[in-house]
Motif scaffolding. Structure first.
Motif, PDB file in Angstrom:
ATOM      1  N   ALA A 190       3.915  -8.039  17.279  1.00 38.63           N
ATOM      2  CA  ALA A 190       5.280  -8.481  16.991  1.00 38.63           C
ATOM      3  C   ALA A 190       5.526  -8.559  15.483  1.00 38.63           C
ATOM      4  O   ALA A 190       6.623  -8.238  15.008  1.00 38.63           O
TER       5      ALA A 190
ATOM      6  N   PRO B  75       4.137  -7.190  24.198  1.00 41.47           N
ATOM      7  CA  PRO B  75       5.005  -6.748  23.102  1.00 41.47           C
ATOM      8  C   PRO B  75       5.080  -5.231  22.954  1.00 41.47           C
ATOM      9  O   PRO B  75       6.128  -4.696  22.579  1.00 41.47           O
TER      10      PRO B  75
ATOM     11  N   ALA C 234       9.285  -9.502  25.373  1.00 40.53           N
ATOM     12  CA  ALA C 234       8.275 -10.089  24.485  1.00 40.53           C
ATOM     13  C   ALA C 234       8.562 -11.559  24.207  1.00 40.53           C
ATOM     14  O   ALA C 234       8.566 -12.000  23.052  1.00 40.53           O
TER      15      ALA C 234
END
Length: 394
Positions: A53, A80, A237
């Protein structure tokens, strides 16, 4: 074998601006070099999914992120990679070790992941290649990687067998421990709705601010109130908004405001330590705490059992504000935007959302690209102390 300096040079030559991840013994030379190499920023993440991320945020901020990870960490990156970087078409480079490679003895916990590492990358539609151990082959390998990053606009992985990179000494200084100032804004009062809190937030933000909004009702309501180029909506995410914001803030002097929820923040609580260690004056972390998971029917989160403000303070946030009323929220936002940072502003909100709430009509890839264009454009100097913002590590 290749030298870590050669690998780092290839990363820099191919536009990598930030390296982040979690150590693996196969990667020790690479990590040691990244820590000391002035050409890149190295951020020690608490978890591999968090690192992915952060890398997404690095690209959104105008750079290119590289995630370093043991292949066991691919399990932590699945979410993610598949629900943030894939739908938003965000490129990133992955350096993944090959523990448990078939035919090479290793610990039993690496056996299954070793067998399935290439297949798992294939399953996630992440193109990949084995990192060459011959320095003469490095340039061609990275040319292929760069071509794939540009073509697919998605992550590309190098898988690194044991013994690929020669030893590199560690030269690392301890990060300074930051102390934060906590302000509890009293008295209590009726909690505002999340909608009202978002309207208040937008009214207080300077035009130069970039906003990263967590997944679920927060992004949907923000989109309904005002869809702007400087808004990045996480559609997946969950728990990654703070890490994305950190990656963005590291690449710009703009104010970067993360709008988080209590459930999402608790999902990746370790991210508070990363933000506290590396976040700069331009990063403001807003937590709208309604105590429930609104998107899934209002089930309780654990926020009532945790002092999120105290947790962030212990992790190194510079100023922290705990608010229960919109008037205090406005005051806290002004203080947070003026620095020092990173800052956290927690506002208690009441559960529930607007009936008939729609979803963003713009695609995640379109949102990512217009956000990146906004962030990389020259910002207007409308923030107090904006000329003094140094970004990550300030």
């Amino acid at each position: 074998m290749i030298r870590a300096e050669e690998l780092m040079g290839a990363l820099v030559d191919h536009s990598v601006t930030m390296v982040t991840g979690v150590p693996c013994s196969f990667l020790t030379p690479v990590i040691n070099r990244a820590i000391s190499d002035p050409r890149v920023r190295y951020l020690a993440a608490t978890q591999e999914g968090e690192a992915a991320a952060i890398a997404a945020g690095a690209w959104l901020g105008g750079g290119l992120g590289c995630v370093i990870s043991q292949n066991s960490g691919l399990g932590n990156m699945v979410n993610p990679l598949t629900s943030l970087l894939h739908p938003a078409n965000i490129p990133a480079l992955l350096l993944v070790t090959w523990r448990g490679e078939p035919g090479r003895p290793d610990e039993p916990q690496h056996a299954q992941m070793g067998r399935i590492t290439p297949g798992l990358l294939d399953l996630m539609e992440v193109p990949h290649a084995t990192l060459p151990a011959d320095p003469a082959e490095l340039s061609d390998a990275f040319a292929v990687a760069t071509g794939e990053l540009l073509r697919a606009e998605r992550p590309y992985a190098f898988v690194i067998p044991k013994g690929t990179v020669a030893a590199e000494p560690l030269c690392e200084s301890a990060l300074p421990r930051r102390t934060g100032r906590v302000v509890r804004h009293l008295p209590d009062g009726p909690a505002p709705s999340r909608w009202a809190a978002l309207e208040c937030l937008l009214s207080e933000l300077p035009e130069s601010a970039a906003v990263v909004a967590t997944t679920g009702m927060t992004s949907r309501e923000l989109y309904e109130i005002a869809d702007r180029d400087q808004h990045f909506y996480l559609v997946g995410a969950m728990g990654s908004a703070g890490a994305v914001g950190l990656g963005v803030a590291a690449h710009t002097t703009r104010p970067v405001v993360v709008v988080d929820g209590d459930g999402a923040l608790l999902m990746r609580l370790g991210g508070l330590a990363t933000i506290g260690a590396y976040g700069g004056d331009n990063l403001v972390h807003v937590v709208l705490d309604n105590g429930v998971h609104d998107s899934t029917g209002g089930q309780r989160t654990l926020s009532s059992t945790v002092d999120l403000v105290a947790a962030a303070a212990s992790c190194g946030y510079r100023q922290l504000h705990d608010c229960t009323r919109p008037e205090a929220f406005r005051v806290a936002l002004g203080a947070a935007l003026a620095g020092p940072g990173p800052s956290l502003v927690r506002l208690r909100t009441r559960p529930g959302s607007r009936s008939g709430l729609g979803r963003p009509a713009v695609t995640p890839a379109e949102v990512a690209r217009r956000f990146r264009r906004f962030v990389t454009a020259a910002p207007a100097p409308d923030r107090v102390g904006a000329d003094e913002v140094l970004g990550v590590g300030a």
